[in-house]
Design a protein around this motif. Structure first.
Motif, PDB file in Angstrom:
ATOM      1  N   SER A 197       0.759  -1.448  -0.438  1.00 50.43           N
ATOM      2  CA  SER A 197      -0.057   0.206   0.122  1.00 50.43           C
ATOM      3  C   SER A 197       0.703   1.035   0.105  1.00 50.43           C
ATOM      4  O   SER A 197       1.952   1.563   0.682  1.00 50.43           O
ATOM      5  CB  SER A 197      -1.038   0.042   1.089  1.00 50.43           C
ATOM      6  N   SER A 198       0.077   2.882  -0.087  1.00 49.53           N
ATOM      7  CA  SER A 198       1.146   3.883  -0.475  1.00 49.53           C
ATOM      8  C   SER A 198       2.173   3.663   1.223  1.00 49.53           C
ATOM      9  O   SER A 198       1.268   3.717   2.065  1.00 49.53           O
ATOM     10  CB  SER A 198       0.013   5.190  -0.423  1.00 49.53           C
ATOM     11  N   SER A 221       0.154   2.054  -6.415  1.00 50.94           N
ATOM     12  CA  SER A 221      -0.243   3.740  -6.049  1.00 50.94           C
ATOM     13  C   SER A 221       0.874   3.985  -4.866  1.00 50.94           C
ATOM     14  O   SER A 221       0.319   3.698  -4.111  1.00 50.94           O
ATOM     15  CB  SER A 221      -1.314   4.687  -6.138  1.00 50.94           C
ATOM     16  N   GLY A 222       1.789   4.648  -4.962  1.00 55.46           N
ATOM     17  CA  GLY A 222       2.575   5.325  -3.790  1.00 55.46           C
ATOM     18  C   GLY A 222       3.415   4.986  -3.349  1.00 55.46           C
ATOM     19  O   GLY A 222       4.233   4.527  -2.227  1.00 55.46           O
ATOM     20  N   GLN A 255       2.340   7.684  -9.157  1.00 58.39           N
ATOM     21  CA  GLN A 255       3.265   7.910  -8.092  1.00 58.39           C
ATOM     22  C   GLN A 255       4.124   7.204  -7.051  1.00 58.39           C
ATOM     23  O   GLN A 255       4.360   7.028  -6.047  1.00 58.39           O
ATOM     24  CB  GLN A 255       2.041   9.216  -6.353  1.00 58.39           C
TER      25      GLN A 255
END
Length: 471
Positions: A197-198, A221-222, A255
Motif C-alpha cells: 500500500s502507499s 500507487s504510492g 505516484q
C-alpha cells in the motif's frame, strides 16, 4: 511560427544561415515568451557579479522548485553568487535582485505540478518556505528545504558530473533499512507488490536476480520498488525478463518510484525488427519517478511512458532492436523530464510518438548508436526542450554513415522544439530535410517551429563550459 539558427558556436567552418531573418511569430513559446527576444541574449543571467554572463564551473549548480500539489508555490531564495533562470523553465513571474551585501535573491511562483529551475554560484544562504507541496532539488537530487542553507548540505552533495547515470556516489539511494519487505524471488516479489500500500518500500535483495518469466507485475500507487544500486559501489538487485511476453515485467500505477534496481532482458545486441516485443518499465500512472536504475536488453523500450514522468540519474543502454529499440519512448503526457542520465547503444535513446511533450537536459549520449539519439515522430509533438546535453555518437549502425544526425524532429511541433546549449560531436550544422546534419527536420524543406542556438558542433571540447552535460 518558424525559427532557425540564431546564435551558434563551433570550432569548425560556418554555414550560411538559410533561415536568417525569419520571424519569431507573435505566438511566442507557448507557456514561455523568451523567443520574442534574441535567443543569443536569452541565455544571459539576470544578475551576475560583473554584469556579464557568468561562466559555468565546478561551482555552478542548479536549484529546482518542483510543485507536487494543485496549488501554486511562492518561493524565495538567496545565493552568494550569480543567479540565472534556466531558459524555458521559469514562467516569467520570477525576479532576481542584487542585494547590498553582494548576494542575490530570487523570488517567484511555480504553478500546480510545475517547476522552476535556476543555476547559481556560491551557496544558498536562505530558502523559504521550508514546508509545502513541493520538492527542492539541487542538481536533480532532493534536498531538505529547511537544510539547504546550511553550509554542510551542499558540500555533502557530489558534483553533477560525478553522478551522471547514477550508481556509485548517488546521494539519494534508498537503504535496505527503509524496506517494508525484502524479496529475492519472483513469488516473493509478486506477493509483496500485490499486498503493498502507499508508502511501502518493496526492496529487491541486493544479491538477487529475480527471473520474471512471463509475469507482468504492477507497482501499486504510492509504492517504491527499490534496491541498493550505487550503495558502496553495489550493482543493485536485478529483475530479469528472460522471455519476451506481454508489455513487459514492470508496470506502474500513480505516484510510484522505481529506484536502485537493475531491470534487464537478453536482447542487448542489434537485430532486425521482429515480434513479440516488450519494455522494461511501463509507466501507467501520473507522478512517477524512475531514478538510479540500470535498464537494458528490451526490444520495444527500456521505459515506456503512457503518462508524464521524471527519469533521472539512470543508465539506459543496449536496447538496440531496429524498428523500435527505444531507451525512453514518450507516448502520453506533456511534461516528462529526462535529466542526468547516461544513454548508449539504443536505436533511439529518447523518442516521442508524436503527441506528447518532454524536456531532455544534462544527459550524456555515449559513443554507440543505431540511429538518431533524440527526436519525435509525426505529427511532431507539443513542446520539446532539448538542452545542455552531450551527444557523442556520430556513426549510425543502421546506415553506416558517419557523421549522422543526433536530433530528428519529424513533423512540426504544436509549440516549439527548442534546442540549445548542446555539444554535438557531429560537426555539420543543422539543416531541414532528411540529411546527415546534427539537427534535421526530415519532412520539411525549412525549419518549422524549431529553434536552435548556442550549440557547439564537432568533437573538439567547447571553450564555453555552459555547453553540454555537466563536465
Amino acid at each position: 511560427m518558424v525559427f532557425g539558427n540564431q546564435s551558434e558556436t563551433t570550432g569548425d567552418e560556418t554555414r550560411d544561415d538559410r533561415n536568417a531573418g525569419l520571424p519569431g511569430g507573435s505566438g511566442g513559446f507557448g507557456r514561455r515568451s523568451f523567443l520574442t527576444a534574441a535567443a543569443a541574449t536569452a541565455a544571459a543571467p539576470l544578475v551576475t557579479g560583473s554584469g556579464q554572463a557568468a561562466q559555468a564551473s565546478g561551482g555552478r549548480r542548479r536549484i529546482e522548485i518542483d510543485s507536487t500539489g494543485s496549488k501554486a508555490v511562492n518561493y524565495e531564495f538567496t545565493a552568494t553568487g550569480a543567479v540565472e533562470p534556466v531558459r524555458g523553465d521559469a514562467d516569467g513571474n520570477d525576479s532576481i535582485t542584487e542585494n547590498g551585501d553582494g548576494t542575490r535573491t530570487a523570488t517567484g511562483s511555480v504553478g500546480s505540478w510545475g517547476r522552476d529551475t535556476y543555476t547559481f554560484e556560491g551557496r544558498i544562504t536562505g530558502f523559504s518556505p521550508t514546508k509545502g507541496d513541493f520538492e527542492l532539488r539541487v542538481d536533480g537530487t532532493r534536498v531538505d528545504p529547511s537544510a539547504v542553507a546550511k553550509k554542510k548540505t551542499l558540500k555533502s552533495l557530489p558534483a553533477a558530473s560525478g553522478v551522471l547515470g547514477g550508481g556509485k556516489g548517488y546521494p539519494d539511494a534508498v537503504p535496505k533499512s527503509a524496506a517494508t519487505t525484502v524479496v529475492s524471488d519472483i513469488a516473493g516479489l509478486e506477493t509483496a507488490l500485490n499486498g503493498a500500500s502507499s508508502g511501502d518500500v518493496v526492496y529487491v535483495d541486493p544479491s538477487a536476480t529475480i527471473q520474471a518469466g512471463k509475469r507482468e507485475l504492477t507497482v501499486p500507487s504510492g509504492v517504491t520498488l527499490a534496491s541498493n544500486r550505487g550503495v558502496g559501489g553495489a550493482k543493485g538487485g536485478e529483475i530479469h525478463a528472460g522471455e519476451v511476453h506481454g508489455e513487459g515485467p514492470i508496470h506502474t500505477e500513480h505516484q510510484v518510484r522505481i529506484t536502485g534496481v537493475r531491470i534487464t532482458a537478453p536482447n542487448d545486441e542489434y537485430t532486425e525488427y521482429s515480434r513479440p516485443v516488450h519494455s522494461g518499465v511501463v509507466v501507467g500512472g501520473n507522478g512517477c519517478e524512475i531514478d538510479n536504475v540500470e535498464i537494458s536488453g528490451f526490444t520495444y523500450s527500456g521505459v515506456k511512458l503512457l503518462h508524464s514522468a521524471r527519469v533521472h540519474h539512470s543508465h539506459i543502454h543496449s536496447n538496440p532492436m531496429d524498428g523500435l529499440g527505444y531507451g525512453i519512448v514518450c507516448i502520453g503526457g506533456g511534461s516528462t523530464l529526462i535529466e542526468y542520465n547516461r544513454f548508449n547503444y539504443n536505436r533511439h535513446s529518447v523518442a516521442n510518438q508524436g503527441t506528447a511533450g518532454y524536456e531532455v537536459r544534462y544527459n550524456h549520449f555515449g559513443d554507440k548508436a543505431v540511429a538518431y539519439q533524440v527526436g519525435t515522430h509525426r505529427p511532431g509533438a507539443t513542446t520539446l526542450n532539448i538542452h545542455h546535453n552531450t551527444f557523442v555518437p556520430t556513426k549510425h549502425i543502421n546506415s553506416g554513415e558517419d557523421p549522422e544526425s543526433h536530433v530528428s524532429i519529424r513533423g512540426v511541433p504544436d509549440d516549439i522544439a527548442d534546442i540549445h546549449h548542446n555539444w554535438f560531436h557531429n560537426p555539420k550544422k543543422p539543416a531541414p530535410g532528411r540529411g546527415t546534419e546534427s539537427i534535421i527536420q526530415p519532412h520539411s524543406n525549412q525549419f518549422r517551429n524549431v529553434n536552435f542556438d548556442t550549440n557547439h558542433y564537432g568533437a573538439k571540447k567547447p571553450s564555453d563550459p555552459t555547453i553540454g552535460c555537466p563536465r
